[in-house]
Design an enzyme around this catalytic site. Structure first.
Site, short mmCIF file in Angstrom:
data_model
loop_
_atom_site.label_atom_id
_atom_site.label_comp_id
_atom_site.label_asym_id
_atom_site.label_seq_id
_atom_site.Cartn_x
_atom_site.Cartn_y
_atom_site.Cartn_z
N GLU A 1 0.49 5.82 -2.37
CA GLU A 1 0.17 4.33 -2.25
C GLU A 1 -0.23 3.36 -3.03
O GLU A 1 -0.55 2.03 -3.41
CB GLU A 1 0.03 3.78 -0.80
CG GLU A 1 1.17 4.60 0.27
CD GLU A 1 0.18 4.82 2.18
OE1 GLU A 1 0.90 4.27 2.94
OE2 GLU A 1 -1.03 4.08 2.07
N ASP B 1 10.09 1.18 6.95
CA ASP B 1 10.67 1.77 8.37
C ASP B 1 11.14 0.70 9.56
O ASP B 1 9.40 0.35 9.52
CB ASP B 1 10.75 3.36 8.64
CG ASP B 1 9.55 3.17 9.06
OD1 ASP B 1 9.26 3.14 10.38
OD2 ASP B 1 8.50 3.83 8.55
#
Length: 366
Positions: free
Chosen positions: A130, A321
């Site tokens: 990230e 997700d």
């Protein structure tokens, strides 16, 4: 009152309407509302009893009848005032969840310096995947001498986004298991040492997360938090005192930045935190009752540290997700991690360029 009582137990059936769910998100205000409601009943009851007693004496002493109205007037005025305060408290609690509380009131209640220009930012990230796109985009330099105990695994990068001083702190890798230090323990320590070392004007919890399709989320969306909660700290309200239930949730408010979200192309939502990638049925019930849009593993613990150190913070989360989708969470997470991290870098850069040198309260509306 029955509706508020059901909300306070955290066992209310999930609502399909997001605004109805928001109505049950202001749980810390309920004890104050109950006290105000009792005050209304007490004031009006006192007025009736006092008026009756005065009128009884007036029948025996007619000359005092003209002086018997003042207790009733005082009681009615007091009751009207308390009724007004009760309604104002309800409106404030609901508006707070929508990010519409007045800036001055928010600063007074939470002691956060939202009027201070943002000149230095700390960005906290749990996973190296990230952090890497943002570090490479802005050529941030890894700090050779870290300003905290060298035994801690946190890794710091420093540099500038335009004229804004930025310190990105990755929670590091666990030396035993060789994995990213995800979840609340490492993120809380990372927040504490980073704030003490860099003295930021703003802390950003940046990373990837899951989200609810029922709340309008899609893969690649980036969310700015309105508040952060814990959904896995399940402490019954009747355990020792009624405050433990609220303590378990946390309810860490973020400065409302609706205009910032609009200009940067982000969505706004409640971010819910736990130490687990999956969730239990009770976890889901709590998230739905709190109106959560995003589920992740760090933000609320960072909010806890920032709350105690009086530093403004919000979370910026890129969606990997869909929690209520049809695909397995783990498969969807890893397949979208790279693209979501790129989206995070793009939106985070836009946010930082906008906030540099300006107080956070200027981004509320418009």
């Amino acid at each position: 009152r029955r509706r508020h009582a059901r909300a306070h137990t955290h066992t209310r059936a999930p609502s399909s309407h997001p605004w109805e769910a928001m109505a049950f998100a202001h749980l810390p205000a309920l004890p104050r509302l109950r006290r105000l409601a009792r005050a209304v009943r007490t004031s009006l009851g006192w007025a009736r009893r006092t008026r009756g007693a005065r009128e009884g004496r007036a029948r025996l002493e007619p000359r005092t009848q003209t002086r018997g109205l003042w207790p009733y007037a005082v009681g009615v005025a007091g009751g009207a005032f308390v009724c007004h305060a009760t309604l104002a408290a309800c409106d404030t609690a609901l508006a707070d969840e929508r990010g519409e509380v007045d800036c001055k009131e928010e600063t007074h209640r939470s002691s956060r310096p939202v009027d201070k220009p943002v000149k230095r930012v700390v960005i906290l990230v749990a996973m190296e995947q990230e952090a890497r796109p943002f570090v490479e985009k802005h050529s941030l330099r890894k700090m050779d001498t870290i300003p905290w105990n060298s035994s801690l695994p946190m890794v710091a990068y420093s540099g500038y986004v335009d004229h804004l001083e930025c310190h990105l702190v990755w929670a590091g890798s666990d030396p035993r298991y060789k994995v990213n230090n995800v979840a609340t323990t490492a993120s809380a320590v990372s927040a504490y040492v980073s704030i003490n070392a860099f003295k930021p004007d703003l802390v950003v919890s940046a990373g990837t997360a899951g989200a609810f399709g029922a709340m309008g989320a899609e893969i690649g969306d980036v969310y700015l938090s309105t508040k952060c909660i814990f959904h896995h700290r399940r402490i019954p309200d009747d355990f020792d005192s009624r405050e433990f239930g609220d303590y378990g949730l946390g309810n860490f408010r973020c400065p409302y930045v609706g205009r910032l979200a609009r200009l940067s192309g982000c969505k706004l939502g409640v971010v819910s935190t736990s130490d687990s990638l999956d969730y239990t049925p009770k976890d889901l019930e709590i998230m739905l009752a709190e109106g959560a849009s995003v589920k992740e593993m760090e933000a609320a613990s960072i909010g806890w540290v920032c709350h105690h150190l009086d530093v403004p913070f919000f979370a910026v989360k890129s969606i990997t997700d869909i929690i209520d989708g049809t695909k397995p969470t783990q498969d969807e997470f890893f397949s979208n991690l790279s693209s979501a991290s790129e989206a995070l870098q793009t939106k985070l850069t836009a946010i930082l360029k906008l906030v540099q040198g300006k107080p956070l309260h200027t981004w509320r509306f418009g």
